[in-house]
Write a protein that holds these residues in place. Structure first.
Motif, PDB file in Angstrom:
ATOM      1  N   ASN A 204       0.826  -1.195   0.000  1.00  0.00           N
ATOM      2  CA  ASN A 204       0.000   0.000   0.000  1.00  0.00           C
ATOM      3  C   ASN A 204       0.864   1.252   0.000  1.00  0.00           C
ATOM      4  O   ASN A 204       2.084   1.184   0.121  1.00  0.00           O
ATOM      5  CB  ASN A 204      -0.935   0.001   1.213  1.00  0.00           C
ATOM      6  CG  ASN A 204      -1.955  -1.125   1.153  1.00  0.00           C
ATOM      7  OD1 ASN A 204      -3.036  -0.973   0.610  1.00  0.00           O
ATOM      8  ND2 ASN A 204      -1.602  -2.287   1.711  1.00  0.00           N
ATOM      9  N   ASN A 205       0.215   2.405  -0.126  1.00  0.00           N
ATOM     10  CA  ASN A 205       0.947   3.661  -0.248  1.00  0.00           C
ATOM     11  C   ASN A 205       1.280   4.314   1.081  1.00  0.00           C
ATOM     12  O   ASN A 205       1.863   5.394   1.100  1.00  0.00           O
ATOM     13  CB  ASN A 205       0.130   4.655  -1.099  1.00  0.00           C
ATOM     14  CG  ASN A 205      -0.012   4.198  -2.544  1.00  0.00           C
ATOM     15  OD1 ASN A 205       0.911   3.590  -3.089  1.00  0.00           O
ATOM     16  ND2 ASN A 205      -1.157   4.477  -3.153  1.00  0.00           N
ATOM     17  N   LEU A 206       0.889   3.690   2.173  1.00  0.00           N
ATOM     18  CA  LEU A 206       1.189   4.267   3.476  1.00  0.00           C
ATOM     19  C   LEU A 206       2.698   4.281   3.701  1.00  0.00           C
ATOM     20  O   LEU A 206       3.372   3.266   3.553  1.00  0.00           O
ATOM     21  CB  LEU A 206       0.505   3.459   4.576  1.00  0.00           C
ATOM     22  CG  LEU A 206       0.600   4.001   6.001  1.00  0.00           C
ATOM     23  CD1 LEU A 206      -0.036   5.378   6.103  1.00  0.00           C
ATOM     24  CD2 LEU A 206      -0.054   3.035   6.982  1.00  0.00           C
ATOM     25  N   SER A 207       3.220   5.450   4.054  1.00  0.00           N
ATOM     26  CA  SER A 207       4.660   5.626   4.214  1.00  0.00           C
ATOM     27  C   SER A 207       5.176   4.924   5.467  1.00  0.00           C
ATOM     28  O   SER A 207       4.608   5.058   6.549  1.00  0.00           O
ATOM     29  CB  SER A 207       4.983   7.124   4.291  1.00  0.00           C
ATOM     30  OG  SER A 207       6.250   7.342   4.851  1.00  0.00           O
ATOM     31  N   ARG A 208       6.272   4.185   5.317  1.00  0.00           N
ATOM     32  CA  ARG A 208       6.907   3.532   6.466  1.00  0.00           C
ATOM     33  C   ARG A 208       7.383   4.575   7.473  1.00  0.00           C
ATOM     34  O   ARG A 208       7.309   4.369   8.687  1.00  0.00           O
ATOM     35  CB  ARG A 208       8.080   2.674   5.983  1.00  0.00           C
ATOM     36  CG  ARG A 208       8.677   1.782   7.061  1.00  0.00           C
ATOM     37  CD  ARG A 208       9.801   0.950   6.480  1.00  0.00           C
ATOM     38  NE  ARG A 208       9.319   0.035   5.453  1.00  0.00           N
ATOM     39  CZ  ARG A 208       9.110  -1.264   5.647  1.00  0.00           C
ATOM     40  NH1 ARG A 208       9.341  -1.789   6.829  1.00  0.00           N
ATOM     41  NH2 ARG A 208       8.685  -2.026   4.667  1.00  0.00           N
ATOM     42  N   GLU A 209       7.862   5.711   6.962  1.00  0.00           N
ATOM     43  CA  GLU A 209       8.309   6.777   7.855  1.00  0.00           C
ATOM     44  C   GLU A 209       7.140   7.334   8.668  1.00  0.00           C
ATOM     45  O   GLU A 209       7.264   7.602   9.866  1.00  0.00           O
ATOM     46  CB  GLU A 209       8.972   7.900   7.051  1.00  0.00           C
ATOM     47  CG  GLU A 209       9.520   9.023   7.929  1.00  0.00           C
ATOM     48  CD  GLU A 209      10.160  10.122   7.112  1.00  0.00           C
ATOM     49  OE1 GLU A 209      10.549  11.136   7.716  1.00  0.00           O
ATOM     50  OE2 GLU A 209      10.249   9.975   5.878  1.00  0.00           O
ATOM     51  N   ASN A 210       5.978   7.490   8.021  1.00  0.00           N
ATOM     52  CA  ASN A 210       4.809   7.998   8.735  1.00  0.00           C
ATOM     53  C   ASN A 210       4.374   7.032   9.834  1.00  0.00           C
ATOM     54  O   ASN A 210       3.981   7.442  10.922  1.00  0.00           O
ATOM     55  CB  ASN A 210       3.653   8.229   7.765  1.00  0.00           C
ATOM     56  CG  ASN A 210       3.825   9.502   6.942  1.00  0.00           C
ATOM     57  OD1 ASN A 210       4.839  10.187   7.084  1.00  0.00           O
ATOM     58  ND2 ASN A 210       2.872   9.807   6.099  1.00  0.00           N
ATOM     59  N   VAL A 211       4.415   5.719   9.523  1.00  0.00           N
ATOM     60  CA  VAL A 211       4.035   4.719  10.522  1.00  0.00           C
ATOM     61  C   VAL A 211       5.023   4.749  11.681  1.00  0.00           C
ATOM     62  O   VAL A 211       4.632   4.716  12.855  1.00  0.00           O
ATOM     63  CB  VAL A 211       3.971   3.317   9.891  1.00  0.00           C
ATOM     64  CG1 VAL A 211       3.834   2.241  10.974  1.00  0.00           C
ATOM     65  CG2 VAL A 211       2.804   3.228   8.923  1.00  0.00           C
ATOM     66  N   THR A 212       6.316   4.825  11.368  1.00  0.00           N
ATOM     67  CA  THR A 212       7.331   4.912  12.420  1.00  0.00           C
ATOM     68  C   THR A 212       7.085   6.117  13.306  1.00  0.00           C
ATOM     69  O   THR A 212       7.102   6.020  14.544  1.00  0.00           O
ATOM     70  CB  THR A 212       8.739   5.004  11.803  1.00  0.00           C
ATOM     71  OG1 THR A 212       9.024   3.806  11.099  1.00  0.00           O
ATOM     72  CG2 THR A 212       9.796   5.229  12.873  1.00  0.00           C
ATOM     73  N   ASN A 213       6.845   7.280  12.680  1.00  0.00           N
ATOM     74  CA  ASN A 213       6.641   8.502  13.451  1.00  0.00           C
ATOM     75  C   ASN A 213       5.352   8.445  14.266  1.00  0.00           C
ATOM     76  O   ASN A 213       5.291   8.946  15.395  1.00  0.00           O
ATOM     77  CB  ASN A 213       6.633   9.716  12.522  1.00  0.00           C
ATOM     78  CG  ASN A 213       8.008  10.003  11.935  1.00  0.00           C
ATOM     79  OD1 ASN A 213       9.026   9.612  12.516  1.00  0.00           O
ATOM     80  ND2 ASN A 213       8.052  10.657  10.792  1.00  0.00           N
TER      81      ASN A 213
END
Length: 311
Positions: A204-213
Motif C-alpha cells: 500500500n501507499n502508506l509511508s513507512r516513515e509515517n508509521v514509524t513517526n
C-alpha cells in the motif's frame, strides 16, 4: 538509503483521554466500529488463555502407559483444548484485518499528532491492541502446555492418518501447520502485528516513515502521561505502559534503523526509566519484552547508555 531522522524532539505535553474517548466524526465512528467488532472479543480470549491448564496429565499417561484407554482419554482431552487454541489463532487473523485500519487512520498524514488527538477513540483502540498483544504473549510464554498440547495433537493426528482411522477431525494438516507455526514463536501476537504491518506497507501507499513517526509519537505520549501521572488508576497506567512497549517493539521490527539508534524519534531513555520507576504493578515482563523481543537493541548504533539501562 540514508538515515531520514534528524535530532529527535519528543512530544511531552499531550493528553489523550484513554478512559473516556469516543468517536467524534462519522468517519472515525465507522473505523471504530469495524475495529471494535474484533477488539471486543479480546477480553474473552485473554480469559481463556489465563485459564488454560492443558492436558499434561492425560498426555503423560498416554505416553508412559500406552493403550486404548489412556490414548482415548488423552485424545478426548486434547480435542477441546486444541479447539480453544484454534480460537486464539483465529483471533490473530482478525488482528491482521483490523490493525492496518488503525495504522492508516492514525499515520496516513504528515501530522500524526493531529491524527492522534483528533481521533482519540482510534488512538485508544491502538493502545487496546498493544495492551492485548503484550498480555497475550506474556502469558503464552510462561505456559508450556500450549505448545506441548499442540505437539501431541499433531503427532496423534499423523498416527490417525497412517492407521486410516475413520474419525471426525476439524483441524487437519493445512490449518494445523499454520497453527503450529503461530504457536512455535515465543511472542506470536506481536509477530502477527509485525508481519501484518510489513506486508501492508509493502502493498500500500502508506509511508513507512509515517508509521514509524506515528508509533513513536504514541510511545512518547504514553510515556509522558504515565510519568506525569495523568491517570490515577494503576490499570490505566499499565494500559499506557504496555502500549508504549508495544510501539517500541513494532518500530524496532518494521523500521530499518530500529527503535534504539541515536536519532530515534522515541524517547527510549524516558520509556525505560518510566518502566523501571513504576511501582504500582510489576513491569519486569515489559522490560524483558524490550530486552528479548526486539532486534536492534544490540546494534552498534545503539548508545551504550541505552544498553546499560536494559542490562
Amino acid at each position: 538509503m540514508g538515515n531520514c531522522f534528524t535530532t529527535p524532539s519528543y512530544t511531552t505535553d499531550v493528553f489523550i483521554d484513554l478512559e473516556n474517548a469516543k468517536p467524534e466524526t462519522e468517519e472515525e465512528r465507522q473505523i471504530f466500529e469495524a475495529v471494535a467488532a474484533s477488539l471486543d472479543k479480546a477480553p474473552d480470549i485473554l480469559e481463556q488463555l489465563f485459564g488454560y491448564t492443558g492436558c499434561e496429565e492425560h498426555i503423560r499417561k498416554a505416553i508412559t502407559t500406552p493403550g486404548p484407554e489412556t490414548e482415548k482419554a488423552a485424545w478426548d482431552a486434547i480435542l477441546p483444548a486444541v479447539e480453544q487454541l484454534q480460537k486464539f489463532y483465529e483471533f490473530s487473523l482478525e488482528l491482521e484485518q483490523c490493525f492496518p485500519k488503525l495504522l492508516v487512520a492514525l499515520c496516513k498524514g504528515d501530522n500524526p499528532l493531529h491524527s492522534m488527538t483528533s481521533q482519540s477513540a482510534l488512538a485508544r483502540q491502538l493502545v487496546e491492541v498493544f495492551d492485548f498483544v503484550l498480555r497475550f504473549d506474556d502469558s503464552k510464554m510462561v505456559n508450556p502446555a500450549i505448545q506441548n498440547d499442540f505437539s501431541y495433537y499433531r503427532r496423534t493426528l499423523n498416527r490417525i492418518k497412517i492407521s486410516k482411522k475413520n474419525t471426525s477431525i476439524k483441524i487437519r494438516d493445512e490449518l494445523a501447520n499454520r497453527m503450529s507455526l503461530f504457536f512455535a514463536y515465543p511472542t506470536p501476537m506481536m509477530r502477527c502485528l509485525s508481519e501484518t504491518t510489513v506486508k501492508f506497507l509493502s502493498q500500500n501507499n502508506l509511508s513507512r516513515e509515517n508509521v514509524t513517526n506515528g508509533l513513536a509519537l504514541m510511545a512518547n505520549i504514553c510515556q509522558s502521561m504515565v510519568e506525569k501521572r495523568r491517570f490515577t488508576r494503576a490499570q490505566t497506567n499499565m494500559f499506557c505502559l504496555r502500549a508504549m512497549t508495544g510501539c517500541i517493539i513494532l518500530v524496532d521490527h518494521v523500521n530499518q534503523f530500529g527503535a534504539f539508534h541515536k536519532k530515534t524519534p522515541i524517547n527510549i531513555r524516558g520509556c525505560i526509566t518510566v518502566l523501571k520507576n513504576f511501582l504500582d504493578s510489576p513491569t519486569d515482563g515489559l522490560l524483558n519484552a524490550l530486552r528479548f523481543t526486539t532486534i536492534h537493541l544490540n546494534d552498534p548504533d545503539t548508545p551504550s547508555s541505552t544498553k546499560q539501562l536494559l542490562a
